[in-house]
Design an enzyme around this catalytic site. Structure first.
Site, PDB file in Angstrom:
ATOM      1  N   GLN A  55     -20.545  -7.979  10.655  1.00  0.00           N
ATOM      2  CA  GLN A  55     -19.116  -8.273  10.541  1.00  0.00           C
ATOM      3  C   GLN A  55     -18.591  -7.772   9.196  1.00  0.00           C
ATOM      4  O   GLN A  55     -19.262  -7.921   8.176  1.00  0.00           O
ATOM      5  CB  GLN A  55     -18.880  -9.779  10.659  1.00  0.00           C
ATOM      6  CG  GLN A  55     -19.170 -10.337  12.043  1.00  0.00           C
ATOM      7  CD  GLN A  55     -18.043 -10.055  13.033  1.00  0.00           C
ATOM      8  OE1 GLN A  55     -17.028  -9.441  12.708  1.00  0.00           O
ATOM      9  NE2 GLN A  55     -18.232 -10.491  14.268  1.00  0.00           N
ATOM     10  N   TYR A 105     -25.369 -10.824  23.458  1.00  0.00           N
ATOM     11  CA  TYR A 105     -24.689  -9.872  22.568  1.00  0.00           C
ATOM     12  C   TYR A 105     -24.937 -10.288  21.111  1.00  0.00           C
ATOM     13  O   TYR A 105     -23.990 -10.478  20.344  1.00  0.00           O
ATOM     14  CB  TYR A 105     -23.186  -9.836  22.843  1.00  0.00           C
ATOM     15  CG  TYR A 105     -22.790  -9.617  24.283  1.00  0.00           C
ATOM     16  CD1 TYR A 105     -22.627  -8.321  24.794  1.00  0.00           C
ATOM     17  CD2 TYR A 105     -22.570 -10.700  25.141  1.00  0.00           C
ATOM     18  CE1 TYR A 105     -22.240  -8.123  26.109  1.00  0.00           C
ATOM     19  CE2 TYR A 105     -22.187 -10.502  26.457  1.00  0.00           C
ATOM     20  CZ  TYR A 105     -22.024  -9.218  26.938  1.00  0.00           C
ATOM     21  OH  TYR A 105     -21.632  -9.039  28.245  1.00  0.00           O
ATOM     22  N   CYS A 116       0.832  -1.198   0.000  1.00  0.00           N
ATOM     23  CA  CYS A 116       0.000   0.000   0.000  1.00  0.00           C
ATOM     24  C   CYS A 116       0.871   1.255   0.000  1.00  0.00           C
ATOM     25  O   CYS A 116       1.783   1.383   0.825  1.00  0.00           O
ATOM     26  CB  CYS A 116      -0.882  -0.018   1.242  1.00  0.00           C
ATOM     27  SG  CYS A 116      -1.797   1.492   1.452  1.00  0.00           S
ATOM     28  N   CYS A 137      -7.714   1.808  -1.102  1.00  0.00           N
ATOM     29  CA  CYS A 137      -7.381   1.191   0.178  1.00  0.00           C
ATOM     30  C   CYS A 137      -7.410  -0.302  -0.079  1.00  0.00           C
ATOM     31  O   CYS A 137      -8.447  -0.861  -0.444  1.00  0.00           O
ATOM     32  CB  CYS A 137      -8.419   1.579   1.228  1.00  0.00           C
ATOM     33  SG  CYS A 137      -8.346   0.532   2.694  1.00  0.00           S
ATOM     34  N   CYS A 150      -3.905   0.086   8.895  1.00  0.00           N
ATOM     35  CA  CYS A 150      -3.261  -1.221   9.043  1.00  0.00           C
ATOM     36  C   CYS A 150      -1.991  -1.038   9.872  1.00  0.00           C
ATOM     37  O   CYS A 150      -1.365   0.007   9.822  1.00  0.00           O
ATOM     38  CB  CYS A 150      -2.828  -1.777   7.690  1.00  0.00           C
ATOM     39  SG  CYS A 150      -4.165  -2.114   6.551  1.00  0.00           S
ATOM     40  N   CYS A 177     -13.272 -10.700  20.538  1.00  0.00           N
ATOM     41  CA  CYS A 177     -12.418  -9.885  19.661  1.00  0.00           C
ATOM     42  C   CYS A 177     -11.268  -9.277  20.446  1.00  0.00           C
ATOM     43  O   CYS A 177     -10.562  -8.418  19.942  1.00  0.00           O
ATOM     44  CB  CYS A 177     -13.241  -8.811  18.961  1.00  0.00           C
ATOM     45  SG  CYS A 177     -14.145  -7.763  20.098  1.00  0.00           S
ATOM     46  N   GLU A 226     -29.655  -8.308  23.048  1.00  0.00           N
ATOM     47  CA  GLU A 226     -28.779  -7.292  22.463  1.00  0.00           C
ATOM     48  C   GLU A 226     -29.257  -5.932  22.963  1.00  0.00           C
ATOM     49  O   GLU A 226     -30.456  -5.709  23.120  1.00  0.00           O
ATOM     50  CB  GLU A 226     -28.884  -7.419  20.933  1.00  0.00           C
ATOM     51  CG  GLU A 226     -28.541  -6.202  20.120  1.00  0.00           C
ATOM     52  CD  GLU A 226     -27.081  -5.798  20.223  1.00  0.00           C
ATOM     53  OE1 GLU A 226     -26.194  -6.652  20.112  1.00  0.00           O
ATOM     54  OE2 GLU A 226     -26.850  -4.591  20.446  1.00  0.00           O
ATOM     55  N   CYS A 268      -1.255   6.388   6.877  1.00  0.00           N
ATOM     56  CA  CYS A 268      -2.658   6.106   7.198  1.00  0.00           C
ATOM     57  C   CYS A 268      -2.882   5.554   8.607  1.00  0.00           C
ATOM     58  O   CYS A 268      -3.629   6.117   9.383  1.00  0.00           O
ATOM     59  CB  CYS A 268      -3.229   5.159   6.146  1.00  0.00           C
ATOM     60  SG  CYS A 268      -4.801   4.410   6.570  1.00  0.00           S
TER      61      CYS A 268
HETATM   62  N1  SAH Z   1     -22.877 -11.548  17.499  1.00  0.00           N
HETATM   63  C1  SAH Z   1     -23.090 -10.392  16.663  1.00  0.00           C
HETATM   64  C2  SAH Z   1     -22.686  -9.062  17.299  1.00  0.00           C
HETATM   65  C3  SAH Z   1     -21.390  -9.002  18.045  1.00  0.00           C
HETATM   66  S1  SAH Z   1     -20.802  -7.393  18.411  1.00  0.00           S
HETATM   67  C4  SAH Z   1     -22.399 -10.575  15.320  1.00  0.00           C
HETATM   68  O1  SAH Z   1     -21.507 -11.403  15.162  1.00  0.00           O
HETATM   69  O2  SAH Z   1     -22.770  -9.881  14.369  1.00  0.00           O
HETATM   70  C5  SAH Z   1     -21.274  -7.175  20.083  1.00  0.00           C
HETATM   71  C6  SAH Z   1     -22.695  -6.714  20.256  1.00  0.00           C
HETATM   72  O3  SAH Z   1     -22.942  -6.556  21.664  1.00  0.00           O
HETATM   73  C7  SAH Z   1     -23.023  -5.360  19.634  1.00  0.00           C
HETATM   74  O4  SAH Z   1     -24.117  -5.539  18.781  1.00  0.00           O
HETATM   75  C8  SAH Z   1     -23.378  -4.463  20.842  1.00  0.00           C
HETATM   76  O5  SAH Z   1     -24.392  -3.540  20.545  1.00  0.00           O
HETATM   77  C9  SAH Z   1     -23.839  -5.471  21.858  1.00  0.00           C
HETATM   78  N2  SAH Z   1     -23.746  -5.097  23.285  1.00  0.00           N
HETATM   79  C10 SAH Z   1     -22.848  -4.301  23.895  1.00  0.00           C
HETATM   80  N3  SAH Z   1     -23.039  -4.304  25.224  1.00  0.00           N
HETATM   81  C11 SAH Z   1     -24.091  -5.124  25.484  1.00  0.00           C
HETATM   82  C12 SAH Z   1     -24.748  -5.560  26.667  1.00  0.00           C
HETATM   83  N4  SAH Z   1     -24.362  -5.137  27.873  1.00  0.00           N
HETATM   84  N5  SAH Z   1     -25.763  -6.417  26.562  1.00  0.00           N
HETATM   85  C13 SAH Z   1     -26.153  -6.884  25.342  1.00  0.00           C
HETATM   86  N6  SAH Z   1     -25.575  -6.507  24.184  1.00  0.00           N
HETATM   87  C14 SAH Z   1     -24.546  -5.641  24.249  1.00  0.00           C
END
Ligand code: SAH
Length: 484
Positions: free
Chosen positions: A315, A344, A97, A191, A106, A440, A365, A103
């Site tokens: 994602q 989540y 790049c 990019c 990365c 993550c 969520e 930037c």
């Molecule tokens: N499993 C999903 C999202 C993962 S990202 C996927 O793979 O697409 C993590 C998510 O947790 C986000 O959507 C965020 O809004 C949510 N989040 C953050 N804090 C939270 C909480 N205390 N209770 C429930 N969800 C929460």
């Protein structure tokens, strides 16, 4: 000196007046010292040692020897610029790049991809050992099995979403990225980790905005209209969406503008506007509306269709996402009779994947729009055994517990900060047979695994997946089982 491939990610600036020596620190600002690099931080800085003192050297790699120019000094560590590479790592490579140094999107392009994957695995292993106090299995031995990282065959052009800041340059309205350590926008046309479909869409928006004299937002004065261009591309369907993030509701010549963009961009199905008048760096504001076309675009992962609205979390690496979700479903080991909770859950991606193999799934969520999307996605795929609730996982789970929901498997996929301690306590009370943790952030993951281990679970396997090639991030799926 051996090859200078991929050199010069020197970024820090000397702190003025800081040249006086600090007690017990062997270097001063401006001094050039030779140091050996013994590690790599998760944001890609080489960890150098000079007379027992730690210097972070951006652009330097483990096993290298460099001449480093000290740019700032603290009590326990300092930062230095890579002035000269004296011995290069065999894993060093030329970053393809052109704007890599400026930037900052990365951090690892100067490290060969196979070496990136090895380094990411090692980063996971050391977090599990150091923070989680877990024993990681050596070839064939006892302990937690940490698999090699699942990488990409072609680790470029993977991102399905881009958020491009807009500003002014010599050519008028420009858009690209923020210069390292400042909020000046630098123009960018290519990019290498962004899908080409997004890149051409951004180019079309910028060119037509210039043609129509649309003003760019100025962060210093708070004036000007266009703040960000957010683009999304659904790989499975080819649909594209653009969100114009504006400092105010009115867009001059809006219909002409949309017409011009559409002429240049086949596959564009949605043009939205998001209004953001705040002076903070947050990209989107609260008001979103559709200016033309659809409110959502549709993408598909593993045969399940998802509606994605301008603000939903989805994602960004579709090819790797499918591998990640498959690993999670594999660890859940469902036979069709189970009750599963997905905490989540976002727009229900993992939940709907699991629903096909379980008796009943529950997703929770915190973002209400995401749950609306999740319900819509269940309908869209004719999945009837999934139930979704808005709220904090740590609040909703105890409610479900009182209502008699008794999960066989709990899946968690929390943001960087990991699981709330109250959620961990509820999980330990619910005592599911298996816990599948999608993470993550290896540090908060290791912290949470320790709590779960102390509460009666055993960490069996870890599958890291490279969702973000050339950055320091690594995603993991973990299987834990109940003891006894
Ligand atoms: N499993 C999903 C999202 C993962 S990202 C996927 O793979 O697409 C993590 C998510 O947790 C986000 O959507 C965020 O809004 C949510 N989040 C953050 N804090 C939270 C909480 N205390 N209770 C429930 N969800 C929460």
């Amino acid at each position: 000196m051996s090859g200078r491939k991929g050199l010069s990610k020197g970024r820090g600036r000397p702190s003025p007046g800081a040249a006086a020596a600090l007690a017990g620190v062997p270097v001063t600002v401006g001094q050039q010292v030779q140091c050996d690099i013994i590690g790599l931080t998760h944001d890609g800085e080489g960890v150098g040692r000079y007379e027992g003192y730690t210097l972070f050297v951006r652009g330097a790699l483990p096993e290298e020897r460099v001449l480093a120019e000290v740019v700032n000094v603290g009590k326990s560590f300092g930062r230095a610029r890579l002035a000269r590479l004296e011995k290069a790592s065999k894993d060093r490579t030329q970053p393809p790049c052109a704007i890599y140094d400026a930037c900052g999107g990365c951090q690892l392009q100067h490290l060969d991809y196979a070496a990136q994957l090895r380094w990411k695995r090692q980063h996971v292993v050391s977090s599990l050992e150091r923070i989680g106090k877990l024993k990681v299995a050596e070839a064939g031995g006892e302990g937690v099995l940490v698999h090699p990282v699942i990488g990409m065959d072609e680790p470029w052009r993977y991102r399905n979403k881009a958020q491009v800041p807009i500003g002014y340059g010599e050519a008028g309205l420009i858009g690209g990225f923020y210069e390292q350590g400042s909020n000046a926008v630098v123009d960018m046309d290519a990019c290498l980790i962004t899908q080409e479909e997004n890149e051409s869409l951004v180019r079309a928006v910028k060119a037509t905005a210039r043609e129509l004299g649309i003003s760019a937002y100025n962060r210093a004065t708070g004036r000007g209209l266009l703040r960000h261009v957010v683009v999304r591309h659904a790989r499975a369907t080819g649909q594209r969406m653009v969100v114009l993030v504006t400092n105010g509701l009115d867009i001059p010549h809006v219909d002409v503008w949309i017409g011009l963009i559409r002429e240049q961009v086949p596959g564009l199905v949605s043009v939205c506007q998001n209004v953001n008048t705040a002076s903070t760096p947050v990209v989107m504001g609260d008001v979103t509306r559709t200016l033309w076309g659809e409110d959502v675009i549709y993408d598909e992962i593993g045969g399940i269709r998802f509606a994605i609205s301008p603000r939903s979390f989805f994602q960004v690496n579709p090819e790797q996402t499918e591998k990640l979700y498959r690993a999670a479903v594999g660890y859940a080991a469902l036979s069709g009779d189970e009750t599963v909770v997905d905490a989540y859950c976002g727009i229900g991606t993992i939940t709907l994947f699991l629903a096909r193999y379980a008796r009943r799934v529950y997703g929770v969520e915190i973002v209400p729009e995401a749950i609306e999307d999740a319900r819509r996605n269940a309908l869209l795929n004719d999945i009837r055994n999934a139930e979704f609730e808005v709220g904090a996982a740590e609040v909703v789970m105890p409610k479900w517990q009182s209502a008699g929901v008794s999960p066989d498997v709990i899946v968690v996929d929390p943001p960087r900060k990991g699981c709330d301690p109250a959620l961990i306590r509820t999980m330990l009370e619910l005592r599911p047979e298996r816990i599948v943790y999608v993470s993550c952030d290896p540090s908060t993951l290791a912290r949470d695994l320790r709590l779960l281990e102390d509460g009666g679970y055993r960490t069996v396997e870890v599958q890291p997946v490279d969702m973000f090639p050339h950055t320091g991030h690594v995603e993991c799926v973990i299987l834990m089982v109940r003891n006894g």
